[in-house]
Design a protein around this motif. Structure first.
Motif, PDB file in Angstrom:
ATOM      1  N   ILE A 143      -8.407   3.301  -0.504  1.00 22.98           N
ATOM      2  CA  ILE A 143      -6.990   3.406  -0.851  1.00 22.98           C
ATOM      3  C   ILE A 143      -6.857   4.074  -2.225  1.00 22.98           C
ATOM      4  CG2 ILE A 143      -4.918   2.080  -1.447  1.00 22.98           C
ATOM      5  CD1 ILE A 143      -5.920   0.015   0.682  1.00 22.98           C
ATOM      6  N   ILE A 190       0.303   4.215  -2.822  1.00 20.91           N
ATOM      7  CA  ILE A 190      -0.114   5.593  -2.570  1.00 20.91           C
ATOM      8  C   ILE A 190       1.019   6.577  -2.878  1.00 20.91           C
ATOM      9  CG2 ILE A 190      -0.952   7.184  -0.801  1.00 20.91           C
ATOM     10  CD1 ILE A 190      -2.423   4.921   0.452  1.00 20.91           C
ATOM     11  N   ILE A 198       0.825  -1.207   0.000  1.00 15.23           N
ATOM     12  CA  ILE A 198       0.000   0.000   0.000  1.00 15.23           C
ATOM     13  C   ILE A 198       0.861   1.259   0.000  1.00 15.23           C
ATOM     14  CG2 ILE A 198      -1.787   1.246   1.282  1.00 15.23           C
ATOM     15  CD1 ILE A 198      -2.636  -1.436  -0.067  1.00 15.23           C
ATOM     16  N   GLU A 199       1.950   1.221   0.757  1.00 19.43           N
ATOM     17  CA  GLU A 199       2.803   2.410   0.816  1.00 19.43           C
ATOM     18  C   GLU A 199       3.276   2.792  -0.584  1.00 19.43           C
ATOM     19  OE1 GLU A 199       6.708   1.973   2.350  1.00 19.43           O
ATOM     20  OE2 GLU A 199       6.864   4.074   2.916  1.00 19.43           O
ATOM     21  N   GLN A 253     -12.465  -0.730   1.681  1.00 16.32           N
ATOM     22  CA  GLN A 253     -11.137  -0.248   2.083  1.00 16.32           C
ATOM     23  C   GLN A 253     -10.258  -0.013   0.857  1.00 16.32           C
ATOM     24  OE1 GLN A 253     -10.237  -3.527   4.698  1.00 16.32           O
ATOM     25  NE2 GLN A 253     -10.285  -2.177   6.490  1.00 16.32           N
ATOM     26  N   LEU A 291      -3.657   7.972   4.573  1.00 19.99           N
ATOM     27  CA  LEU A 291      -4.384   6.800   5.080  1.00 19.99           C
ATOM     28  C   LEU A 291      -5.319   7.210   6.205  1.00 19.99           C
ATOM     29  CD1 LEU A 291      -1.656   4.008   5.118  1.00 19.99           C
ATOM     30  CD2 LEU A 291      -3.744   4.028   3.772  1.00 19.99           C
ATOM     31  N   ALA A 293      -7.296   7.648  -1.709  1.00 15.69           N
ATOM     32  CA  ALA A 293      -6.091   8.242  -1.114  1.00 15.69           C
ATOM     33  C   ALA A 293      -5.019   8.464  -2.172  1.00 15.69           C
ATOM     34  CB  ALA A 293      -5.556   7.332  -0.003  1.00 15.69           C
ATOM     35  N   ALA A 350      -1.804  -0.578   7.726  1.00 13.37           N
ATOM     36  CA  ALA A 350      -2.084  -0.935   6.331  1.00 13.37           C
ATOM     37  C   ALA A 350      -0.850  -0.737   5.451  1.00 13.37           C
ATOM     38  CB  ALA A 350      -3.227  -0.080   5.794  1.00 13.37           C
ATOM     39  N   LEU A 351       0.091   0.016   5.978  1.00  8.14           N
ATOM     40  CA  LEU A 351       1.228   0.494   5.181  1.00  8.14           C
ATOM     41  C   LEU A 351       1.940  -0.600   4.393  1.00  8.14           C
ATOM     42  CD1 LEU A 351       2.134   3.390   4.991  1.00  8.14           C
ATOM     43  CD2 LEU A 351       3.864   2.942   6.718  1.00  8.14           C
ATOM     44  N   LEU A 399      -8.032   4.764   7.377  1.00  8.78           N
ATOM     45  CA  LEU A 399      -7.335   3.486   7.517  1.00  8.78           C
ATOM     46  C   LEU A 399      -6.182   3.640   8.512  1.00  8.78           C
ATOM     47  CD1 LEU A 399      -7.229   2.425   3.783  1.00  8.78           C
ATOM     48  CD2 LEU A 399      -8.430   1.234   5.590  1.00  8.78           C
TER      49      LEU A 399
END
Lengths: 316, 323
Positions: free
Chosen positions: B162, B114, B110-111, B158, B137, B165, B146-147, B142
């Motif tokens: 994301i 985004i 996820i990091e 969710q 996040l 985001a 989640a990172l 979130l």
């Protein structure tokens, strides 16, 4: 933007360390960990891995202590010596040359060629397929016509001709000659997957995020077809051991003074060898079977690790 | 001046056939549409499947090769790649996709997902970048854990957050939301829509909201354009479209909104059948001989509709009578 974010989010720079530690604890395991746990969950694959790694290491190191030119000298006194006699652990061939030592040096040569060939041809084929599939249009058209032309050439015959033309060739040049012809299957396979993959939304999202074409190809699309790449590479590695072996068997592979698994199996050309002097060819044949099986086992595990839904080990 | 001006946008897909592989026919996905999006507003683009609304959205964000027409942003035509590059166009215009799973790269954490636009458009050091991602996040609700996870570990709602985001990461001026909630169940739809509204308030973003769900559009949009067969059939404010629909296609779409009031079920059913009957009977009147919608005619300062001349006269006359 920064002010904006600071205003609307409670998180500030002070929390960074704590939060990233929290995230670290919750992190999904890295891919090397996943692969390792996958091997631990599959015992036969583990055995295969240990077998292949120790065998390759042993062959690479042991062959350094063998004086190949001296080993390949004909010694009539030990014509087809039986295993165990005169210090020949696995016997000797019709030239009185020790089979065990030939097996070690031959395996090094064959595996070395297979590794080199797989690295070169797969890398090239993967790049070719990815670029051709991603860009589409005229680039794809041009690249596929080159592919068609290469496919049209009769491969084995071309290799035999090239080997005959080039005066002095060795393992390295032979690898390059093979590589000219062995990237094609991979490239078509990869291209077809890339065609469908590059239509997906995450590629569009990367485009709108300002990522460049080559970064999208190699950092976004390639990881997503990695299971296909792994399967194809392991299968072609197993196959590539056969390529050199097959050609050497026909007499067009490595020069006669350089032993390889293929030249050893070529001993089976003689009906006498097949029936009476089995030790001249059987060890090499068994070795190839075991190696190819083990490699495909390892490939299966890596493929499973790359695909979360197929895993036997830890999931995430 | 409007944020984005779309003038006579056309996207045609050629169909090749025959021995010489020549262009024999073309699918007119978008066939001459014009509208403007103002700063800070939510512009709704509504139509049935295949009406060309997604193609329009993709053209605006720069993913589609357009056939003709122009899309003006900051005085430049961004249908040209060089202009997009010069303006850093996608820094200002981002997209939220319909399918949240396929729009997030399954092999990336996820990091990284985004941070992707941040890495390309803004040069931040590792800590600033991580902080920015954590704040984003947080804004979409979130947690920090989640990172380092992968997209498939999240639920649909969710994941779509994301996606939101990522779209707001560079603080864009316009976000193309291509059916952002149509793949989600109702409770999650509301959740994501409210996040989108909250973000709009806080960051002053405009949305081009593409949907076929008129209920959702009513909730989100100030101005609405109805699209049919690659052309616009009606443009107006929320009030114009929902309370004074003029084009038969708009009326038909509105009749298709499900009604939850059980007591009037029979009446609604009859009303729907009535609208459908009128549509079947009078269809020819509302489309020209090629089956395309007529050019838009202005009825009031905010309201335009694609009708032939005689019907427009009639409507204007009736309006005067009523007034």
């Amino acid at each position: 933007m920064e002010e904006n974010l600071n205003k609307h989010s409670d998180i500030s720079a002070a929390d960074l360390e704590r939060l990233s530690k929290e995230a670290q604890d919750e992190a999904t395991p890295s891919s090397s960990k996943i692969i390792w746990s996958e091997f631990k969950a599959d015992k036969p694959a583990m055995v295969a891995l240990i077998l292949v790694v120790t065998f390759i290491l042993f062959v690479m190191i042991a062959s350094l202590f063998i004086n190949t030119p001296k080993m390949m000298e004909t010694d009539i006194m030990n014509y087809n010596a039986t295993p165990g006699s005169n210090g020949f652990l696995l016997g000797a061939d019709t030239g009185g040359r020790p089979i065990l030592q030939q097996l070690i040096v031959g395996a090094r040569n064959s595996i070395g060629i297979a590794i080199g060939l797989t690295l070169i041809s797969s890398t090239f084929g993967i790049c070719w397929g990815l670029i051709s599939g991603y860009f589409n249009g005229y680039i794809d058209w041009g690249m596929q016509r080159v592919y068609d032309f290469m496919m049209m050439l009769p491969m084995t015959m071309m290799i035999i001709v090239l080997v005959t033309i080039i005066k002095s060739y060795n393992a390295v040049t032979l690898t390059f000659i093979f590589s000219i012809f062995y990237w094609e299957g991979t490239s078509r396979l990869i291209r077809s997957r890339t065609l469908s993959e590059s239509e997906k939304d995450y590629v569009a999202a990367s485009k709108t995020s300002g990522t460049g074409s080559f970064k999208i190809i190699f950092r976004e699309i390639m990881p997503n077809i990695s299971s296909l790449i792994i399967v194809d590479t392991t299968l072609s590695f197993a196959e590539n051991i056969g390529v050199e072996t097959g050609l050497s068997y026909l007499g067009f592979g490595l020069p006669i003074q350089t032993p390889s698994l293929g030249t050893l199996i070529a001993n089976a050309n003689d009906p006498n060898n097949i029936t009476q002097y089995w030790w001249t060819w059987l060890p090499a044949a068994l070795l190839i079977i075991i190696l190819c099986l083990s490699i495909s086992y390892i490939g299966q595990v890596v493929r499973r690790a790359a695909d979360a839904s197929q895993r036997h080990g830890i999931s995430d | 001046m409007s944020l984005i001006e779309i003038n006579d946008l056309k996207v045609h897909y050629p169909i090749r056939s025959g021995f010489w592989n020549r262009i024999t026919y073309s699918v007119k996905a978008v066939d001459g549409i014009s509208f403007n999006i103002e700063a800070g507003e939510t512009y709704g683009l509504v139509g049935e499947s295949g009406s060309g609304k997604s193609t329009t959205g993709k053209s605006v964000v720069g993913l589609e090769k357009i056939t003709s027409g122009s899309i003006m942003y900051k005085g430049k035509d961004i249908t040209k790649k060089s202009n997009r590059k010069e303006l850093d166009y996608n820094h200002d215009v981002q997209m939220i996709f319909q399918d949240s799973l396929s729009s997030l790269n399954p092999r990336k954490r996820i990091e990284d997902i985004i941070a992707e636009p941040l890495r390309n458009f803004e040069k931040l050091d590792a800590n600033e970048e991580k902080l920015r991602v954590l704040q984003l996040l947080d804004i979409v609700g979130l947690d920090a854990d989640a990172l380092y996870k992968y997209p498939h570990q999240f639920s649909g709602g969710q994941r779509q957050r994301i996606g939101v985001a990522r779209a707001v990461a560079t603080n864009p001026k316009l976000i193309i939301a291509d059916e952002p909630v149509s793949a989600l169940d109702l409770s999650v739809q509301a959740q994501v829509l409210n996040f989108m509204k909250k973000i709009q308030r806080e960051f002053g973003i405009s949305y081009l909201f593409i949907s076929h769900d008129l209920g959702v559009v009513r909730h989100m949009c100030n101005n609405i354009a109805i699209m049919n067969r690659g052309r616009l059939v009606e443009i107006g404010t929320r009030d114009d479209i929902y309370n004074h629909p003029l084009h038969i296609y708009t009326k038909r779409l509105l009749a298709a909104i499900p009604e939850t009031n059980v007591n009037h079920r029979q009446e609604h059913r009859e009303q729907r059948l009535e609208v459908e009957k009128i549509y079947q009977e009078q269809q020819d009147k509302y489309y020209d001989k090629d089956g395309k919608a007529y050019p838009l005619v202005q009825i009031s300062p905010t309201h335009s509709v694609a009708l032939p001349e005689d019907l427009v006269e009639k409507i204007k006359h009736e309006g005067e009578v009523k007034a």
